[in-house]
Design a protein around this motif. Structure first.
Motif, mmCIF file in Angstrom:
data_model
loop_
_atom_site.group_PDB
_atom_site.id
_atom_site.type_symbol
_atom_site.label_atom_id
_atom_site.label_comp_id
_atom_site.label_asym_id
_atom_site.label_seq_id
_atom_site.Cartn_x
_atom_site.Cartn_y
_atom_site.Cartn_z
ATOM 1 N N TYR A 161 0.832 -1.198 0.000
ATOM 2 C CA TYR A 161 0.000 0.000 0.000
ATOM 3 C C TYR A 161 0.863 1.244 0.000
ATOM 4 O O TYR A 161 2.017 1.228 0.406
ATOM 5 C CB TYR A 161 -0.972 0.012 1.183
ATOM 6 C CG TYR A 161 -0.358 0.154 2.548
ATOM 7 C CD1 TYR A 161 -0.124 1.419 3.105
ATOM 8 C CD2 TYR A 161 -0.016 -0.959 3.305
ATOM 9 C CE1 TYR A 161 0.429 1.562 4.363
ATOM 10 C CE2 TYR A 161 0.536 -0.825 4.569
ATOM 11 C CZ TYR A 161 0.754 0.426 5.089
ATOM 12 O OH TYR A 161 1.299 0.562 6.334
ATOM 13 N N GLU A 162 0.251 2.306 -0.495
ATOM 14 C CA GLU A 162 0.861 3.629 -0.446
ATOM 15 C C GLU A 162 0.017 4.463 0.505
ATOM 16 O O GLU A 162 -1.205 4.333 0.532
ATOM 17 C CB GLU A 162 0.886 4.270 -1.828
ATOM 18 C CG GLU A 162 1.771 3.546 -2.819
ATOM 19 C CD GLU A 162 1.752 4.171 -4.199
ATOM 20 O OE1 GLU A 162 1.124 5.236 -4.381
ATOM 21 O OE2 GLU A 162 2.359 3.576 -5.104
ATOM 22 N N ARG A 163 0.676 5.336 1.252
ATOM 23 C CA ARG A 163 -0.043 6.152 2.224
ATOM 24 C C ARG A 163 0.344 7.616 2.071
ATOM 25 O O ARG A 163 1.510 7.953 1.953
ATOM 26 C CB ARG A 163 0.298 5.699 3.646
ATOM 27 C CG ARG A 163 -0.320 6.585 4.711
ATOM 28 C CD ARG A 163 0.106 6.206 6.094
ATOM 29 N NE ARG A 163 -0.509 7.107 7.069
ATOM 30 C CZ ARG A 163 -0.222 7.110 8.344
ATOM 31 N NH1 ARG A 163 0.651 6.253 8.825
ATOM 32 N NH2 ARG A 163 -0.810 7.971 9.145
ATOM 33 N N ILE A 164 -0.679 8.464 2.088
ATOM 34 C CA ILE A 164 -0.494 9.904 2.196
ATOM 35 C C ILE A 164 -1.417 10.357 3.321
ATOM 36 O O ILE A 164 -2.640 10.398 3.153
ATOM 37 C CB ILE A 164 -0.832 10.634 0.880
ATOM 38 C CG1 ILE A 164 0.038 10.124 -0.256
ATOM 39 C CG2 ILE A 164 -0.691 12.138 1.057
ATOM 40 C CD1 ILE A 164 -0.340 10.651 -1.623
ATOM 41 N N GLU A 167 -4.934 8.782 3.841
ATOM 42 C CA GLU A 167 -5.398 8.120 2.617
ATOM 43 C C GLU A 167 -4.454 6.967 2.284
ATOM 44 O O GLU A 167 -3.243 7.098 2.377
ATOM 45 C CB GLU A 167 -5.437 9.105 1.460
ATOM 46 C CG GLU A 167 -6.403 10.243 1.673
ATOM 47 C CD GLU A 167 -6.422 11.206 0.491
ATOM 48 O OE1 GLU A 167 -6.362 10.743 -0.657
ATOM 49 O OE2 GLU A 167 -6.490 12.418 0.748
ATOM 50 N N PHE A 168 -5.062 5.860 1.879
ATOM 51 C CA PHE A 168 -4.302 4.664 1.556
ATOM 52 C C PHE A 168 -4.757 4.123 0.212
ATOM 53 O O PHE A 168 -5.953 4.132 -0.086
ATOM 54 C CB PHE A 168 -4.529 3.576 2.615
ATOM 55 C CG PHE A 168 -4.097 3.989 3.993
ATOM 56 C CD1 PHE A 168 -2.865 3.619 4.474
ATOM 57 C CD2 PHE A 168 -4.933 4.759 4.794
ATOM 58 C CE1 PHE A 168 -2.462 4.012 5.749
ATOM 59 C CE2 PHE A 168 -4.542 5.147 6.065
ATOM 60 C CZ PHE A 168 -3.304 4.772 6.542
ATOM 61 N N ILE A 169 -3.821 3.616 -0.569
ATOM 62 C CA ILE A 169 -4.144 2.929 -1.816
ATOM 63 C C ILE A 169 -3.489 1.561 -1.737
ATOM 64 O O ILE A 169 -2.258 1.454 -1.648
ATOM 65 C CB ILE A 169 -3.648 3.696 -3.049
ATOM 66 C CG1 ILE A 169 -4.305 5.070 -3.109
ATOM 67 C CG2 ILE A 169 -3.943 2.893 -4.321
ATOM 68 C CD1 ILE A 169 -3.776 5.968 -4.219
ATOM 69 N N LEU A 170 -4.309 0.514 -1.734
ATOM 70 C CA LEU A 170 -3.788 -0.847 -1.713
ATOM 71 C C LEU A 170 -3.485 -1.263 -3.145
ATOM 72 O O LEU A 170 -4.279 -0.995 -4.066
ATOM 73 C CB LEU A 170 -4.787 -1.807 -1.074
ATOM 74 C CG LEU A 170 -4.753 -1.855 0.464
ATOM 75 C CD1 LEU A 170 -5.084 -0.514 1.078
ATOM 76 C CD2 LEU A 170 -5.662 -2.929 0.972
ATOM 77 N N MET A 171 -2.331 -1.897 -3.313
ATOM 78 C CA MET A 171 -1.840 -2.230 -4.646
ATOM 79 C C MET A 171 -1.687 -3.747 -4.799
ATOM 80 O O MET A 171 -1.300 -4.434 -3.858
ATOM 81 C CB MET A 171 -0.477 -1.581 -4.870
ATOM 82 C CG MET A 171 -0.419 -0.092 -4.528
ATOM 83 S SD MET A 171 -1.343 0.919 -5.654
ATOM 84 C CE MET A 171 -0.182 1.042 -6.974
ATOM 85 N N ALA A 172 -1.967 -4.216 -6.002
ATOM 86 C CA ALA A 172 -1.720 -5.611 -6.353
ATOM 87 C C ALA A 172 -0.529 -5.643 -7.303
ATOM 88 O O ALA A 172 -0.365 -4.750 -8.138
ATOM 89 C CB ALA A 172 -2.950 -6.213 -7.029
ATOM 90 N N GLY A 176 5.572 -7.596 -12.626
ATOM 91 C CA GLY A 176 6.228 -6.884 -11.542
ATOM 92 C C GLY A 176 5.710 -5.479 -11.298
ATOM 93 O O GLY A 176 6.172 -4.804 -10.387
ATOM 94 N N GLY A 177 4.764 -5.021 -12.104
ATOM 95 C CA GLY A 177 4.166 -3.705 -11.897
ATOM 96 C C GLY A 177 3.147 -3.751 -10.769
ATOM 97 O O GLY A 177 2.898 -4.801 -10.164
ATOM 98 N N GLN A 178 2.572 -2.612 -10.474
ATOM 99 C CA GLN A 178 1.554 -2.531 -9.428
ATOM 100 C C GLN A 178 0.328 -1.803 -9.952
ATOM 101 O O GLN A 178 0.458 -0.820 -10.682
ATOM 102 C CB GLN A 178 2.094 -1.793 -8.201
ATOM 103 C CG GLN A 178 3.223 -2.507 -7.514
ATOM 104 C CD GLN A 178 3.741 -1.729 -6.312
ATOM 105 O OE1 GLN A 178 3.410 -0.589 -6.105
ATOM 106 N NE2 GLN A 178 4.581 -2.378 -5.523
#
Length: 146
Positions: free
Chosen positions: A30-33, A36-41, A46-48
């Motif tokens: 996940y990315e966090r700001i 706010e969170f964005i969960l990634m697959a 190899g990308g997200q």
């Protein structure tokens, strides 16, 4: 003699949700700001790609979950009518999760909001995540058919 016991829950915050996400496993990206969170697959190459957006609002004591789906509503024609009918049916049949359409792109998302005024425990948070992702998964083929 009556004994009163006060039970307190921690206020919801981005730090609490980050801790819960970290507990869910090291495979969870996940990315966090801030709140706010964005969960990634991770893709095969190899990308997200994002699949779930989480917004924590401590002032409103609430949390918003938005899951991306494969659905894209056509701009016009019979396909659009059929897609809108499917979205209406899904919303009617799903008590908690509702499907929304971005009017500019036609992308379909699943959305769920809930109050955290009495706190938010790890188990409850996990149930909310599973509920929204499970609903999207259960309806994946129908959403993909647009």
């Amino acid at each position: 003699m009556a004994v009163l016991t006060a039970v307190s829950f921690a206020d919801i915050s981005g730090d609490i949700v980050a801790g819960y996400l970290d507990q869910m496993g090291e495979d969870l990206l996940y990315e966090r700001i801030e709140n706010e969170f964005i969960l990634m697959a991770e893709t095969e190459d190899g990308g997200q790609i994002p699949y779930l957006y989480i917004l924590v609002d401590p002032q409103m004591n609430g949390c918003l979950l938005v899951a991306l789906t494969p659905g894209i509503v056509p701009e016009s024609g019979a396909g659009r009518t059929a897609a809108l009918e499917t979205i209406a049916e899904l919303n009617w049949n799903n008590t908690w999760i509702k499907f929304t359409i971005d009017p500019e792109t036609g992308e379909v998302s699943a959305i769920y909001t809930f109050s955290t005024e009495d706190g938010l425990g790890y188990e409850s948070f996990g149930i909310m995540i599973n509920l929204i992702l499970g609903t999207v998964d259960e309806n994946w083929e129908r959403l993909l058919a647009f």
